[in-house]
Design an enzyme around this catalytic site. Sequence first.
Site, PDB file in Angstrom:
ATOM      1  N   LYS A 245     -18.438  10.885  -3.819  1.00 40.04           N
ATOM      2  CA  LYS A 245     -18.596  11.810  -2.692  1.00 40.04           C
ATOM      3  C   LYS A 245     -19.204  11.122  -1.460  1.00 40.04           C
ATOM      4  O   LYS A 245     -19.586  11.777  -0.504  1.00 40.04           O
ATOM      5  CB  LYS A 245     -19.448  13.010  -3.130  1.00 40.04           C
ATOM      6  CG  LYS A 245     -18.822  13.804  -4.294  1.00 40.04           C
ATOM      7  CD  LYS A 245     -19.438  15.160  -4.497  1.00 40.04           C
ATOM      8  CE  LYS A 245     -18.831  15.866  -5.704  1.00 40.04           C
ATOM      9  NZ  LYS A 245     -19.201  17.279  -5.816  1.00 40.04           N
TER      10      LYS A 245
ATOM     11  N   PHE B  25     -26.876  17.033  -5.195  1.00 39.45           N
ATOM     12  CA  PHE B  25     -27.514  17.243  -6.486  1.00 39.45           C
ATOM     13  C   PHE B  25     -26.444  17.071  -7.562  1.00 39.45           C
ATOM     14  O   PHE B  25     -25.271  17.338  -7.311  1.00 39.45           O
ATOM     15  CB  PHE B  25     -28.090  18.668  -6.592  1.00 39.45           C
ATOM     16  CG  PHE B  25     -29.512  18.773  -6.127  1.00 39.45           C
ATOM     17  CD1 PHE B  25     -29.833  18.673  -4.781  1.00 39.45           C
ATOM     18  CD2 PHE B  25     -30.551  18.988  -7.037  1.00 39.45           C
ATOM     19  CE1 PHE B  25     -31.138  18.770  -4.348  1.00 39.45           C
ATOM     20  CE2 PHE B  25     -31.866  19.084  -6.618  1.00 39.45           C
ATOM     21  CZ  PHE B  25     -32.159  18.974  -5.267  1.00 39.45           C
TER      22      PHE B  25
ATOM     23  N   ASN C 262     -23.155  31.968 -11.010  1.00 37.48           N
ATOM     24  CA  ASN C 262     -23.872  31.084 -11.945  1.00 37.48           C
ATOM     25  C   ASN C 262     -25.364  31.416 -11.896  1.00 37.48           C
ATOM     26  O   ASN C 262     -25.770  32.365 -11.227  1.00 37.48           O
ATOM     27  CB  ASN C 262     -23.614  29.611 -11.612  1.00 37.48           C
ATOM     28  CG  ASN C 262     -24.034  29.301 -10.197  1.00 37.48           C
ATOM     29  OD1 ASN C 262     -25.203  29.427  -9.845  1.00 37.48           O
ATOM     30  ND2 ASN C 262     -23.075  28.910  -9.359  1.00 37.48           N
TER      31      ASN C 262
ATOM     32  N   LYS D 278     -20.899  10.691  -8.928  1.00 34.76           N
ATOM     33  CA  LYS D 278     -20.843  11.610  -7.773  1.00 34.76           C
ATOM     34  C   LYS D 278     -21.346  10.920  -6.502  1.00 34.76           C
ATOM     35  O   LYS D 278     -20.804  11.134  -5.423  1.00 34.76           O
ATOM     36  CB  LYS D 278     -21.684  12.867  -8.046  1.00 34.76           C
ATOM     37  CG  LYS D 278     -20.923  13.869  -8.890  1.00 34.76           C
ATOM     38  CD  LYS D 278     -21.732  15.089  -9.265  1.00 34.76           C
ATOM     39  CE  LYS D 278     -20.919  15.912 -10.259  1.00 34.76           C
ATOM     40  NZ  LYS D 278     -21.673  16.851 -11.045  1.00 34.76           N
TER      41      LYS D 278
ATOM     42  N   ASP E 121     -17.031  26.079  -8.597  1.00 33.56           N
ATOM     43  CA  ASP E 121     -15.925  25.115  -8.538  1.00 33.56           C
ATOM     44  C   ASP E 121     -14.578  25.820  -8.593  1.00 33.56           C
ATOM     45  O   ASP E 121     -13.564  25.276  -8.183  1.00 33.56           O
ATOM     46  CB  ASP E 121     -16.027  24.133  -9.720  1.00 33.56           C
ATOM     47  CG  ASP E 121     -17.235  23.229  -9.576  1.00 33.56           C
ATOM     48  OD1 ASP E 121     -17.481  22.764  -8.451  1.00 33.56           O
ATOM     49  OD2 ASP E 121     -17.950  23.013 -10.579  1.00 33.56           O
TER      50      ASP E 121
ATOM     51  N   LYS F  94     -10.992  48.748  -7.513  1.00 32.63           N
ATOM     52  CA  LYS F  94     -11.514  48.404  -8.844  1.00 32.63           C
ATOM     53  C   LYS F  94     -10.381  48.391  -9.878  1.00 32.63           C
ATOM     54  O   LYS F  94      -9.608  49.345  -9.949  1.00 32.63           O
ATOM     55  CB  LYS F  94     -12.571  49.442  -9.253  1.00 32.63           C
ATOM     56  CG  LYS F  94     -13.180  49.144 -10.597  1.00 32.63           C
ATOM     57  CD  LYS F  94     -14.157  50.206 -11.010  1.00 32.63           C
ATOM     58  CE  LYS F  94     -14.563  50.012 -12.452  1.00 32.63           C
ATOM     59  NZ  LYS F  94     -15.319  51.109 -12.981  1.00 32.63           N
TER      60      LYS F  94
HETATM   61  O1  PMT Z   1     -31.454  27.403  -7.689  1.00 33.74           O
HETATM   62  P1  PMT Z   1     -32.356  27.050  -8.856  1.00 33.74           P
HETATM   63  O2  PMT Z   1     -32.419  28.157  -9.879  1.00 33.74           O
HETATM   64  O3  PMT Z   1     -33.697  26.575  -8.397  1.00 33.74           O
HETATM   65  O4  PMT Z   1     -31.671  25.809  -9.625  1.00 33.74           O
HETATM   66  C1  PMT Z   1     -31.604  24.559  -9.020  1.00 33.74           C
HETATM   67  C2  PMT Z   1     -30.235  23.873  -9.285  1.00 33.74           C
HETATM   68  C3  PMT Z   1     -30.072  23.591 -10.766  1.00 33.74           C
HETATM   69  C4  PMT Z   1     -29.077  24.782  -8.812  1.00 33.74           C
HETATM   70  C5  PMT Z   1     -30.239  22.541  -8.441  1.00 33.74           C
HETATM   71  O5  PMT Z   1     -31.305  21.741  -8.870  1.00 33.74           O
HETATM   72  C6  PMT Z   1     -28.934  21.780  -8.599  1.00 33.74           C
HETATM   73  O6  PMT Z   1     -28.739  20.973  -9.490  1.00 33.74           O
HETATM   74  N1  PMT Z   1     -27.970  22.054  -7.673  1.00 33.74           N
HETATM   75  C7  PMT Z   1     -26.600  21.526  -7.724  1.00 33.74           C
HETATM   76  C8  PMT Z   1     -25.773  22.348  -8.668  1.00 33.74           C
HETATM   77  C9  PMT Z   1     -24.359  21.875  -8.733  1.00 33.74           C
HETATM   78  O7  PMT Z   1     -23.473  22.586  -8.313  1.00 33.74           O
HETATM   79  O8  PMT Z   1     -24.192  20.668  -9.212  1.00 33.74           O
HETATM   80  P2  PMT Z   1     -22.747  19.949  -9.421  1.00 33.74           P
HETATM   81  O9  PMT Z   1     -23.067  18.735 -10.190  1.00 33.74           O
HETATM   82  O10 PMT Z   1     -21.751  20.909  -9.968  1.00 33.74           O
HETATM   83  O11 PMT Z   1     -22.298  19.596  -7.951  1.00 33.74           O
HETATM   84  C10 PMT Z   1     -22.600  18.343  -7.343  1.00 33.74           C
HETATM   85  C11 PMT Z   1     -22.894  18.509  -5.872  1.00 33.74           C
HETATM   86  O12 PMT Z   1     -21.699  18.957  -5.206  1.00 33.74           O
HETATM   87  C12 PMT Z   1     -23.982  19.504  -5.553  1.00 33.74           C
HETATM   88  O13 PMT Z   1     -24.774  18.991  -4.500  1.00 33.74           O
HETATM   89  C13 PMT Z   1     -23.205  20.745  -5.077  1.00 33.74           C
HETATM   90  O14 PMT Z   1     -23.942  21.483  -4.102  1.00 33.74           O
HETATM   91  C14 PMT Z   1     -21.956  20.129  -4.461  1.00 33.74           C
HETATM   92  N2  PMT Z   1     -20.760  20.983  -4.524  1.00 33.74           N
HETATM   93  C15 PMT Z   1     -20.239  21.373  -5.716  1.00 33.74           C
HETATM   94  C16 PMT Z   1     -19.076  22.138  -5.738  1.00 33.74           C
HETATM   95  C17 PMT Z   1     -18.473  22.513  -4.515  1.00 33.74           C
HETATM   96  N3  PMT Z   1     -17.392  23.251  -4.485  1.00 33.74           N
HETATM   97  N4  PMT Z   1     -19.015  22.112  -3.353  1.00 33.74           N
HETATM   98  C18 PMT Z   1     -20.141  21.342  -3.331  1.00 33.74           C
HETATM   99  O15 PMT Z   1     -20.648  20.998  -2.257  1.00 33.74           O
END
Ligand code: PMT
Length: 403
Positions: free
Chosen positions: A341, A323, A210, A337, A279, A289
Amino acid sequence: MLTNKKILLCVCGGIAAFKAAALTSKLVQEGASVKIIMTESAKEFVTPLTFQALSRQPVYDYTFYEPNPENIAHIDLADWADVVLIAPATANVIGKLANGIADDMLTTTLLATKAPVYIAPAMNVNMYNHQAVQKNMQILRQYGYHFVESGEGFLACGWIGKGRLAEPEDILEVLKKHFQPTIGGLSGKRVVITAGPTQEKIDPVRYFTNHSSGKMGYALAKAAKERGANVLLISGPVTLSPPYGVEVVPVTSAKDMYEAVMTHFEQADIVIKSAAVADYRPKETFEQKRKKQPGVWSIEMERTTDILQTLGEQKDAQILVGFAAESEQVEFYAKDKLKRKNLDIIIANDISAEGAGFKSDTNIVTVITRDHRKKTYPQLSKDEVSFNILNEIELYMERNAIK
Ligand code: PMT
């Protein structure tokens, strides 16, 4: 806030040098002790005597003028400063600093100092937007230099655009904020931060990922370190240099990140999950390959483990900060969330907004806490966003009597 603070003001050659004189006056009125270094070009715009009269200090402009045999002037100045400010900072000096060039009093001092350095650029809009200048500024941000953003408007060269030196009042506010004591401090706390993207392998040449650059997580790590925390940064593949004094565990996939986080979770006091974890990953990966074939290639995907969800389930006394990267109904999904969570705090960012989310140097966040505090911050640099997030964490700990 600035009483007795030692500020080294570096003045470069640009018409905005006159604003540096006004700034000197304001700093002195605030009780700061101000010493000034001028480049040769700066002296074409304003005389050293102006700065000497305003600061009541000698002005430094020549590397080899060594009146005191007991010390070396540029090292002495570099060590003296509590903070260094370059205002106006020209493309030339920004370029020299980004490339480690030290060929006059100003640049030798800049390379020698261990003090935090603030850079307030001022130049023509086309120079400002030039790829080389942008790249140099980017390098300096990665090295940990702070920028005082240039303003937009009518420039002395006749162009209209970005490149005006920030107003002296605004620079003054930035310096005051620098010396503002932080709430409580995180001394003695173990903070685990995740940053960047993950890469999910398909075959030896292809993967899913991503747009995360890691900037948000690295800024958080730097800010937590500055508050005295013991910081562990678990980072997906990014091109950033780790902040000084921060231990880094590099990982590639969501599975690697899961394992690294789980290894360090028990010892953590605070976990901040700013990484953009995949995810989904390909259900099947190929050791060789995969050759091109006619027709469509469908890849079956399976869910990765939600690390944050797992932490929420296993959480003991740790403070969990997640986040939420959303493009619609930001607050609604963030609150969901937070609850689902089992988090203490969620940082919601609207990744579709200009100047927010992935890759950008700035972010726009709303902080929502388990104890029902909600605060939306304006667009700020990721350093400033991190400062506010850590304040929010400390306030949360204070409100909930968490030691
Ligand atoms: O890295 P930059 O370019 O500075 O950009 C910053 C950012 C946009 C990546 C950051 O500000 C941000 O939003 N990070 C969280 C991105 C994310 O995966 O969001 P989500 O809404 O999909 O996930 C929610 C939370 O679950 C997040 O804290 C994530 O780390 C966590 N997660 C998600 C999926 C997974 N399999 N495991 C997790 O722990």
